[in-house]
Write a protein that holds these residues in place. Structure first.
Motif, mmCIF file in Angstrom:
data_model
loop_
_atom_site.group_PDB
_atom_site.id
_atom_site.type_symbol
_atom_site.label_atom_id
_atom_site.label_comp_id
_atom_site.label_asym_id
_atom_site.label_seq_id
_atom_site.Cartn_x
_atom_site.Cartn_y
_atom_site.Cartn_z
ATOM 1 N N ASP A 1 8.440 21.352 27.385
ATOM 2 C CA ASP A 1 8.147 19.935 27.175
ATOM 3 C C ASP A 1 9.028 19.085 28.086
ATOM 4 O O ASP A 1 10.192 19.420 28.331
ATOM 5 N N ASP A 2 8.470 17.977 28.577
ATOM 6 C CA ASP A 2 9.221 17.153 29.527
ATOM 7 C C ASP A 2 10.138 16.130 28.845
ATOM 8 O O ASP A 2 10.806 15.344 29.513
ATOM 9 N N GLY A 3 10.168 16.139 27.520
ATOM 10 C CA GLY A 3 11.091 15.255 26.802
ATOM 11 C C GLY A 3 10.624 13.829 26.651
ATOM 12 O O GLY A 3 11.310 13.015 26.038
ATOM 13 N N SER A 4 9.444 13.505 27.180
ATOM 14 C CA SER A 4 8.939 12.139 27.049
ATOM 15 C C SER A 4 8.368 11.925 25.649
ATOM 16 O O SER A 4 8.132 12.871 24.898
ATOM 17 N N ARG A 5 8.131 10.687 25.318
ATOM 18 C CA ARG A 5 7.616 10.341 23.996
ATOM 19 C C ARG A 5 6.195 10.854 23.812
ATOM 20 O O ARG A 5 5.370 10.752 24.715
ATOM 21 N N GLN A 6 5.907 11.380 22.621
ATOM 22 C CA GLN A 6 4.546 11.714 22.245
ATOM 23 C C GLN A 6 4.121 10.776 21.122
ATOM 24 O O GLN A 6 4.811 10.664 20.108
ATOM 25 N N ARG B 1 17.106 23.906 19.036
ATOM 26 C CA ARG B 1 16.230 23.043 19.843
ATOM 27 C C ARG B 1 15.134 22.445 18.973
ATOM 28 O O ARG B 1 14.814 21.255 19.089
ATOM 29 N N ALA B 2 14.560 23.269 18.100
ATOM 30 C CA ALA B 2 13.493 22.775 17.223
ATOM 31 C C ALA B 2 14.030 21.732 16.248
ATOM 32 O O ALA B 2 13.369 20.722 15.967
ATOM 33 N N LEU B 3 15.212 21.960 15.710
ATOM 34 C CA LEU B 3 15.822 20.988 14.802
ATOM 35 C C LEU B 3 16.081 19.663 15.517
ATOM 36 O O LEU B 3 15.795 18.584 14.979
ATOM 37 N N ALA B 4 16.639 19.738 16.716
ATOM 38 C CA ALA B 4 16.918 18.520 17.484
ATOM 39 C C ALA B 4 15.626 17.785 17.816
ATOM 40 O O ALA B 4 15.570 16.543 17.753
ATOM 41 N N ASN B 5 14.578 18.524 18.152
ATOM 42 C CA ASN B 5 13.305 17.898 18.483
ATOM 43 C C ASN B 5 12.695 17.223 17.263
ATOM 44 O O ASN B 5 12.105 16.139 17.363
ATOM 45 N N THR C 1 20.696 10.444 23.364
ATOM 46 C CA THR C 1 20.860 11.187 24.615
ATOM 47 C C THR C 1 21.287 12.625 24.341
ATOM 48 O O THR C 1 20.779 13.571 24.958
ATOM 49 N N GLN C 2 22.208 12.797 23.407
ATOM 50 C CA GLN C 2 22.677 14.146 23.074
ATOM 51 C C GLN C 2 21.580 14.960 22.387
ATOM 52 O O GLN C 2 21.431 16.162 22.635
ATOM 53 N N LEU C 3 20.823 14.317 21.518
ATOM 54 C CA LEU C 3 19.706 15.004 20.868
ATOM 55 C C LEU C 3 18.679 15.468 21.900
ATOM 56 O O LEU C 3 18.165 16.585 21.828
ATOM 57 N N THR C 4 18.381 14.593 22.862
ATOM 58 C CA THR C 4 17.411 14.944 23.903
ATOM 59 C C THR C 4 17.898 16.133 24.715
ATOM 60 O O THR C 4 17.132 17.044 25.032
ATOM 61 N N ALA C 5 19.184 16.144 25.055
ATOM 62 C CA ALA C 5 19.741 17.255 25.833
ATOM 63 C C ALA C 5 19.687 18.560 25.054
ATOM 64 O O ALA C 5 19.438 19.630 25.626
ATOM 65 N N LEU C 6 19.880 18.478 23.732
ATOM 66 C CA LEU C 6 19.834 19.681 22.901
ATOM 67 C C LEU C 6 18.398 20.150 22.698
ATOM 68 O O LEU C 6 18.111 21.356 22.724
ATOM 69 N N LEU D 1 16.236 19.812 30.840
ATOM 70 C CA LEU D 1 16.292 18.475 31.413
ATOM 71 C C LEU D 1 17.714 17.969 31.557
ATOM 72 O O LEU D 1 17.966 16.968 32.224
ATOM 73 N N ALA D 2 18.650 18.647 30.895
ATOM 74 C CA ALA D 2 20.040 18.188 30.927
ATOM 75 C C ALA D 2 20.648 18.422 32.314
ATOM 76 O O ALA D 2 20.356 19.425 32.968
ATOM 77 N N PRO D 3 21.472 17.490 32.780
ATOM 78 C CA PRO D 3 22.117 17.679 34.096
ATOM 79 C C PRO D 3 23.042 18.900 34.078
ATOM 80 O O PRO D 3 23.684 19.189 33.070
ATOM 81 N N VAL D 4 23.075 19.583 35.186
ATOM 82 C CA VAL D 4 23.920 20.761 35.296
ATOM 83 C C VAL D 4 25.332 20.323 35.644
ATOM 84 O O VAL D 4 25.553 19.566 36.594
ATOM 85 N N SER D 5 26.314 20.778 34.865
ATOM 86 C CA SER D 5 27.716 20.434 35.142
ATOM 87 C C SER D 5 28.341 21.455 36.049
ATOM 88 O O SER D 5 28.024 22.654 35.984
ATOM 89 N N HIS D 6 29.197 21.012 36.939
ATOM 90 C CA HIS D 6 29.852 21.908 37.900
ATOM 91 C C HIS D 6 31.362 21.879 37.687
ATOM 92 O O HIS D 6 31.910 20.890 37.246
#
Length: 422
Positions: free
Chosen positions: A33-38, A378-382, A407-412, A417-422
């Motif tokens: 899923d692309d994380g956009s609103r449904q 992931r399912a719980l956060a969604n 924002t944190q819920l979306t990343a979970l 879709l979450a940015p990769v940390s280096h």
């Protein structure tokens, strides 16, 4: 003495080489899923009846219908909600009906419009494009809006494509296309019809200098041939892979599908066994592809002496769909809106305490009565995120119960879709 790995670099390289096709398939065809609103529902109205004020008018009619039967809180208890839940849900639904009563609107040029001749439909297609552009500019359009045009069977193909062309071209000439533009292809029978639609919208993109892939579309699953093909395969399972990234959703068509299987009219329903089978196949077909699902509609309208029975039925069907992983459905009348939102909000509010506690435990690595794995987290956060976005719960109460902001819920919920940390 440490153990030395037995697989050599050459072995690992050979395994990587053998799985390159699988890696490409998963990356291209199963992006998630692309994380956009449904939206929680889609409303259908005949195309020529749309005005920029239609959504607000439906909201007023919905509130008036509920008020005529004792108000939204009483209607909640009619759906089986206890007094505390009904009291929590009712004001949120009242606010929803006053500010965003329709989340997704489809101007219908198909069954809800009929055959009025080319001259009339040409004029209505252009008028629809202008009216949608005006509503978007004025801020009165629902977040998602578009048209359903006639299907690509031989008898209606040219007419459907011409309406699609005129509508999209009119919108394009008015300026930027609406962010929430949705196009619906009905009565799909074969994969080739979807490929033809892919070609058509690709040509429209080129003609109007739109980015490739800008015009996505929904597929209505209304024929048994799309569930089980002549060769014994399931054509609906091929759609995402024949036109990757082009299909936004599959919508179940309750009555056309039921009628095609000779189900008598009194038993045609979203909960008939033939409906459940088709929808389970649809779920399997699009799992992991990012394509959303929508259930169909109830044709029992809450009017007159039977209004309360119709509301009970509609509320139960909405809840049933949600429990089965269908987070969207169709509404056909303003009086369907109160029970759409009452049942939806109750579903999320009832599930929020347990989901929030499990999420909080997962994030803090605290052991609880349920040991959740990443997929379940992931399912719980969604679940929590859906309840937040549709208005069932507020951002403050969600953060207080989970310790996570949106924002944190979306990343979970959508880790890819979450940015990769280096």
């Amino acid at each position: 003495m440490s153990t030395v790995p037995s697989l050599s670099a050459s072995d690992l390289a050979q395994i990587d080489a053998s799985l390159q096709a699988t890696d490409r398939l998963l990356d291209r065809n199963y992006p998630g899923d692309d994380g956009s609103r449904q939206p929680v529902h889609t409303v259908y109205v005949p195309a020529d009846r749309f005005t920029p004020g239609l959504a607000a008018d439906w909201g007023r009619q919905a509130l008036a219908a509920a008020d005529a039967h004792g108000g939204l809180e009483r209607l909640g208890t009619l759906l089986g909600q206890d007094s505390a839940l009904a009291a929590a849900v009712a004001p949120r639904v009242a606010a929803k009906l006053a500010t965003e009563p329709i989340e997704d609107l489809r101007l219908d040029f198909e069954d809800g419009y009929g055959n009025r001749g080319d001259e009339a439909e040409d004029a209505d297609a252009v008028a629809a494009g202008k009216a949608v552009a005006a509503a978007v500019a004025a801020g009165t359009a629902p977040p998602f809006i578009g048209i359903r045009f006639k299907c690509l069977e031989a008898a209606t193909r040219a007419r459907g494509l011409r309406t699609l062309d005129l509508f999209v071209s009119t919108l394009a000439e008015a300026g930027e296309l609406p962010d929430g533009l949705v196009l619906t292809l009905p009565k799909v029978t074969t994969v080739d019809q979807v490929k033809a639609m892919d070609f058509a919208v690709g040509r429209l993109e080129a003609a109007h200098k739109l980015p490739a892939g800008r015009l996505r579309f929904e597929v209505q699953v209304e024929t048994p041939q799309l569930i089980l093909g002549a060769d014994g395969s399931s054509p609906v399972a091929r759609l995402a892979h024949e036109v990757p990234g082009r299909i936004s959703a599959l919508h179940y068509g309750t009555y056309d599908y039921s009628a095609s299987l000779e189900i008598s009219a009194q038993y045609q329903s979203m909960e008939h066994p033939v409906a459940d089978f088709a929808k389970e196949v649809m779920q399997l077909a699009v799992a992991g592809t990012g394509i959303r699902l929508s259930d169909g509609s109830s044709n029992v309208v809450p009017l007159g002496d039977g209004a309360e029975d119709a509301w009970r039925l509609h509320g139960r069907l909405v809840r049933r769909s949600l429990e089965r992983g269908y987070y969207q459905g169709w509404d056909m009348h303003p009086a369907h809106l109160p029970t759409r939102f009452l049942a939806t909000y109750a579903f999320y509010r009832q599930g929020l305490p347990a989901a929030a506690a499990r999420l909080a435990n997962y994030v803090s690595r605290t052991e609880g009565a349920v040991m959740d794995e990443p997929a379940t987290a992931r399912a719980l956060a969604n679940f929590v995120l859906r309840g937040l976005v549709c208005g069932a719960a507020g951002a403050d109460e969600v953060q207080a119960s989970t310790g996570l902001d949106q924002t944190q819920l979306t990343a979970l919920a959508h880790p890819r879709l979450a940015p990769v940390s280096h």
